[in-house]
Design an enzyme around this catalytic site. Structure first.
Site, PDB file in Angstrom:
ATOM      1  N   ARG A 193       0.820  -1.289   0.148  1.00  0.00           N
ATOM      2  CA  ARG A 193       0.104   0.048   0.220  1.00  0.00           C
ATOM      3  C   ARG A 193       0.604   1.180   0.056  1.00  0.00           C
ATOM      4  NH1 ARG A 193      -0.580   4.820   2.396  1.00  0.00           N
ATOM      5  NH2 ARG A 193      -0.288   3.798   4.519  1.00  0.00           N
ATOM      6  N   ASP A 194       1.445   1.573   0.950  1.00  0.00           N
ATOM      7  CA  ASP A 194       2.267   2.669   1.314  1.00  0.00           C
ATOM      8  C   ASP A 194       3.493   2.741   0.166  1.00  0.00           C
ATOM      9  OD1 ASP A 194       2.917   5.287   2.506  1.00  0.00           O
ATOM     10  OD2 ASP A 194       4.275   4.519   3.682  1.00  0.00           O
ATOM     11  N   HIS A 229       6.975   4.475  12.144  1.00  0.00           N
ATOM     12  CA  HIS A 229       6.943   4.275  10.646  1.00  0.00           C
ATOM     13  C   HIS A 229       8.001   5.317  10.118  1.00  0.00           C
ATOM     14  CE1 HIS A 229       4.412   4.127   6.942  1.00  0.00           C
ATOM     15  NE2 HIS A 229       5.159   4.856   6.658  1.00  0.00           N
ATOM     16  N   HIS A 274      10.710   7.103   7.279  1.00  0.00           N
ATOM     17  CA  HIS A 274      11.537   6.794   5.939  1.00  0.00           C
ATOM     18  C   HIS A 274      12.894   7.092   6.389  1.00  0.00           C
ATOM     19  CE1 HIS A 274       7.534   7.222   3.282  1.00  0.00           C
ATOM     20  NE2 HIS A 274       6.933   7.105   4.692  1.00  0.00           N
ATOM     21  N   CYS A 293       5.413   9.398  -0.390  1.00  0.00           N
ATOM     22  CA  CYS A 293       4.174  10.213  -0.038  1.00  0.00           C
ATOM     23  C   CYS A 293       3.820  11.266  -1.266  1.00  0.00           C
ATOM     24  CB  CYS A 293       4.316  10.851   1.217  1.00  0.00           C
ATOM     25  SG  CYS A 293       2.652  11.417   1.560  1.00  0.00           S
ATOM     26  N   ASN A 314      10.216   4.243   2.469  1.00  0.00           N
ATOM     27  CA  ASN A 314      10.034   3.847   3.674  1.00  0.00           C
ATOM     28  C   ASN A 314      11.400   3.100   4.035  1.00  0.00           C
ATOM     29  OD1 ASN A 314       7.436   4.172   4.756  1.00  0.00           O
ATOM     30  ND2 ASN A 314       7.144   3.267   2.756  1.00  0.00           N
TER      31      ASN A 314
END
Length: 344
Positions: A60-61, A252, A254, A285, A294
């Site tokens: 997803r991300d 989370h 990056h 993003c 990430n």
């Protein structure tokens, strides 16, 4: 209480250790620093968790920012390979409007096409009640909602203020409670914003507390543009831990500035035991200029293996999944471990 012993040599190093600890770690209840004797260097760390839950966000991300639409069958195979690698949580897709994120337009087909392994969760992102309802109809058993610690980022990302986003989420939380579906909360820009710059730890704590109070079982704190360092990661977490139990927090990170693993280690030292990461370091993003991928799941697992922290993840199978998706995207892996082992 917990005692952390640091052995250093010389008055200057002792003083540096004391300053470092006071500034970064001492706000955590029950921890203190002892500087023992003289020696050659750092010999002991704060106690680390024996097991870490990795939340794989690559499907997803990791893929949402890809310019070219990734075929549905590729997404499905990636998720199945990640399941086979032993990842306990795999964020499968996002039930947002295709108008905003075209890459996720096949969310229903993905959810219905993947093999759902026992003891693996496949949460999906749901920005509003409509998205939640469609997700549940497609078979979702867990959902996530996402807010921000920055007003400007909230407007750019979900087209509303922080307060408005929380009100919008209340409808999702109510429906999820009625359907007995757990909800995870994300807070973006916890260590910096591309529009506002520095974000106050108190603001992060405030938003995290509200999400937790609304019923989110876990709050993931995102360094969306990867500007964080171990120092401000410790300050931010120390503020949040005062408002939300540490066992309900995740990080989370990056890796824009190459700080992600260092920041994760600080989080582990402060008691966090849930880490978000993305296979092959995929991601970014669409609403955060300058955000690189990430932190790579392969690199996180490699580090945790070296710390004797259990994850349940098979690194070889994980690297196979990374090699597959990078081949499909025709790009080099963002994982330093994969690069070092010449997988690609």
């Amino acid at each position: 209480s917990t005692t952390t012993i640091v052995e250093v040599g010389g008055v200057g190093l002792r003083m540096a250790a004391r300053i470092l600890f006071r500034r970064q770690l001492c706000p955590v209840p029950g921890r203190r620093l002892l500087v023992a004797g003289s020696g050659t260097g750092y010999v002991a760390n704060p106690p680390l968790p024996s097991r870490v839950k990795i939340v794989e966000v690559g499907p997803r991300d990791g893929l949402q920012n890809e310019k070219t639409v990734v075929p549905t069958e590729v997404k499905i195979k990636l998720i199945n390979m990640l399941s086979e690698a032993g990842l306990p949580v795999i964020e499968a897709t996002s039930f947002v409007s295709p108008k905003w994120v075209p890459q996720m337009a096949d969310q229903i087909d993905v959810m219905k096409g993947i093999i759902k392994y026992q003891n693996v969760s496949y949460p999906v992102l749901t920005p509003n009640l409509k998205g939640f309802q469609v997700a549940v109809a497609a078979g979702a058993k867990e959902v996530s909602i996402f807010g921000a610690a920055s007003e400007q980022f909230s407007q750019k990302n979900i087209n509303c203020s922080i307060e408005e986003s929380l009100q919008r989420f209340s409808d999702v939380m109510k429906a999820a409670k009625e359907a007995n579906i757990p909800v995870r909360g994300y807070v973006s820009c916890v260590l910096g914003c591309p529009y506002e710059g520095v974000v106050a730890p108190s603001k992060v704590a405030e938003v995290a507390k509200k999400l937790y109070s609304m019923g989110c079982y876990e709050i993931s704190l995102g360094d969306t543009i990867g500007v964080g360092t171990p120092g401000n990661m410790a300050k931010m977490l120390s503020a949040v831990i005062k408002e939300v139990p540490v066992n309900c927090l995740a990080v989370h990170c990056h890796d824009t500035y190459g700080q992600a693993l260092a920041n994760i280690l600080v989080a582990l030292q402060l008691g966090v035991s849930v880490v978000d990461s993305s296979v092959a370091g995929l991601g970014g993003c669409p609403y955060a200029k300058g955000a690189s991928g990430n932190v790579a799941t392969e690199d996180v697992v490699y580090m945790l293996n070296g710390l004797n922290i259990q994850t349940g993840v098979n690194l070889q199978k994980l690297m196979d999944a990374g090699a597959f998706i990078c081949s499909s995207l025709n790009r080099r892996s963002g994982s330093k471990v994969a690069q070092a082992l010449c997988r690609l």
